[in-house]
Scaffold this motif. Sequence first.
Motif, PDB file in Angstrom:
ATOM      1  N   GLU A  48       0.836  -1.213   0.000  1.00 22.10           N
ATOM      2  CA  GLU A  48       0.000   0.000   0.000  1.00 22.10           C
ATOM      3  C   GLU A  48       0.862   1.251   0.000  1.00 22.10           C
ATOM      4  O   GLU A  48       0.628   2.181  -0.771  1.00 22.10           O
ATOM      5  N   LEU A  49       1.856   1.283   0.868  1.00 18.55           N
ATOM      6  CA  LEU A  49       2.728   2.450   0.964  1.00 18.55           C
ATOM      7  C   LEU A  49       3.495   2.659  -0.339  1.00 18.55           C
ATOM      8  O   LEU A  49       3.606   3.785  -0.826  1.00 18.55           O
ATOM      9  N   SER A  50       4.012   1.586  -0.920  1.00 13.93           N
ATOM     10  CA  SER A  50       4.760   1.709  -2.167  1.00 13.93           C
ATOM     11  C   SER A  50       3.882   2.246  -3.288  1.00 13.93           C
ATOM     12  O   SER A  50       4.297   3.140  -4.038  1.00 13.93           O
ATOM     13  N   ALA A  51       2.669   1.720  -3.413  1.00 15.65           N
ATOM     14  CA  ALA A  51       1.750   2.212  -4.447  1.00 15.65           C
ATOM     15  C   ALA A  51       1.460   3.696  -4.231  1.00 15.65           C
ATOM     16  O   ALA A  51       1.521   4.504  -5.170  1.00 15.65           O
ATOM     17  N   GLY A 107      13.719   6.221  -6.788  1.00 17.76           N
ATOM     18  CA  GLY A 107      12.921   5.733  -5.669  1.00 17.76           C
ATOM     19  C   GLY A 107      11.734   4.898  -6.127  1.00 17.76           C
ATOM     20  O   GLY A 107      11.399   3.877  -5.511  1.00 17.76           O
ATOM     21  N   MET A 108      11.089   5.319  -7.224  1.00 22.15           N
ATOM     22  CA  MET A 108       9.973   4.530  -7.755  1.00 22.15           C
ATOM     23  C   MET A 108      10.461   3.172  -8.242  1.00 22.15           C
ATOM     24  O   MET A 108       9.819   2.151  -7.981  1.00 22.15           O
ATOM     25  N   TRP A 109      11.593   3.151  -8.961  1.00 25.69           N
ATOM     26  CA  TRP A 109      12.168   1.888  -9.429  1.00 25.69           C
ATOM     27  C   TRP A 109      12.455   0.967  -8.246  1.00 25.69           C
ATOM     28  O   TRP A 109      12.148  -0.229  -8.278  1.00 25.69           O
ATOM     29  N   GLU A 110      13.067   1.517  -7.217  1.00 23.86           N
ATOM     30  CA  GLU A 110      13.435   0.707  -6.049  1.00 23.86           C
ATOM     31  C   GLU A 110      12.203   0.154  -5.342  1.00 23.86           C
ATOM     32  O   GLU A 110      12.199  -0.999  -4.917  1.00 23.86           O
ATOM     33  N   ARG A 111      11.169   0.981  -5.193  1.00 22.87           N
ATOM     34  CA  ARG A 111       9.951   0.508  -4.528  1.00 22.87           C
ATOM     35  C   ARG A 111       9.330  -0.662  -5.285  1.00 22.87           C
ATOM     36  O   ARG A 111       8.889  -1.647  -4.688  1.00 22.87           O
ATOM     37  N   THR A 118       6.970  -4.306 -11.337  1.00 18.84           N
ATOM     38  CA  THR A 118       7.606  -3.689 -12.494  1.00 18.84           C
ATOM     39  C   THR A 118       7.253  -2.213 -12.550  1.00 18.84           C
ATOM     40  O   THR A 118       6.230  -1.779 -12.005  1.00 18.84           O
ATOM     41  N   LEU A 119       8.105  -1.460 -13.205  1.00 17.71           N
ATOM     42  CA  LEU A 119       7.870  -0.038 -13.404  1.00 17.71           C
ATOM     43  C   LEU A 119       8.300   0.301 -14.822  1.00 17.71           C
ATOM     44  O   LEU A 119       9.394  -0.065 -15.247  1.00 17.71           O
ATOM     45  N   ALA A 120       7.413   0.953 -15.543  1.00 14.54           N
ATOM     46  CA  ALA A 120       7.723   1.440 -16.888  1.00 14.54           C
ATOM     47  C   ALA A 120       7.392   2.918 -16.905  1.00 14.54           C
ATOM     48  O   ALA A 120       6.396   3.347 -16.312  1.00 14.54           O
ATOM     49  N   LEU A 121       8.238   3.698 -17.548  1.00  9.82           N
ATOM     50  CA  LEU A 121       7.975   5.132 -17.612  1.00  9.82           C
ATOM     51  C   LEU A 121       8.597   5.711 -18.861  1.00  9.82           C
ATOM     52  O   LEU A 121       9.496   5.125 -19.444  1.00  9.82           O
ATOM     53  N   GLU A 130       4.260   9.221 -18.848  1.00 10.98           N
ATOM     54  CA  GLU A 130       3.491   8.265 -18.061  1.00 10.98           C
ATOM     55  C   GLU A 130       4.403   7.399 -17.215  1.00 10.98           C
ATOM     56  O   GLU A 130       5.547   7.155 -17.553  1.00 10.98           O
ATOM     57  N   VAL A 131       3.828   6.980 -16.099  1.00 12.74           N
ATOM     58  CA  VAL A 131       4.465   6.040 -15.184  1.00 12.74           C
ATOM     59  C   VAL A 131       3.476   4.909 -14.989  1.00 12.74           C
ATOM     60  O   VAL A 131       2.303   5.159 -14.689  1.00 12.74           O
TER      61      VAL A 131
END
Length: 151
Positions: A48-51, A107-111, A118-121, A130-131
Motif C-alpha cells: 500500500e505504501l509503495s503504491a 525511488g519509484m524503481w526501487e519501490r 515492475t515499473l515502466a515510464l 506516463e508512469v
Amino acid sequence: MAFPGWKRHAPQPTLDRLGELLGNVRSAGLTVSAHTTGEPAHLTPGIELSAFRIIQEALSNATWYAPGAEVRVEAGHRPSAGTFRIADTAPTRTAQPSPGVGHGLLGMWERAAVLRGTLALGATSDGGYEVIAMLPTQLPAIPADLVEGNP
C-alpha cells in the motif's frame, strides 16, 4: 524535543488516502482525474505504501515538469496484482528550473523492484509522460537460501 505540528506516530499513507492526495495536488493547481477498475484487494502495508508513494512521486513530477498538463491516475485491481498508471498530457507552459537533482524516479524503481513488481515510464506520443507500476497483491516469498539459519 517535539516540533510543532509533528506527529510522533503518524500512520503511513495507504491507497485509502488517494483522494486526499489528489485534493492536495488539485489545490496546488494541477488538473487531475482518477479512475479505478476491479475490486481492490487487501494489500499489505508495505505494498500500500509503495503504491501510494509511486503515485505521489509521479504527481509531484507532473506538477514540476508539466505545468498546465492534465493528469489521469488509473488504478486497476486484479487478484494477483495492482496496476497504477499516472499519465499527463503535454505541458501548456514552460517548466520552471528544477530546485535540484532529485531521486524520485530511482525511488519509484526501487519501490517496485523490492516487491518484485515492475515499473515502466517515459514520454507518450502526445508529448506527455506516463508512469506505470505493476505491484503484486502479496509480498514475494523470501528465497530459502536467504532465510536466517539456512546453509
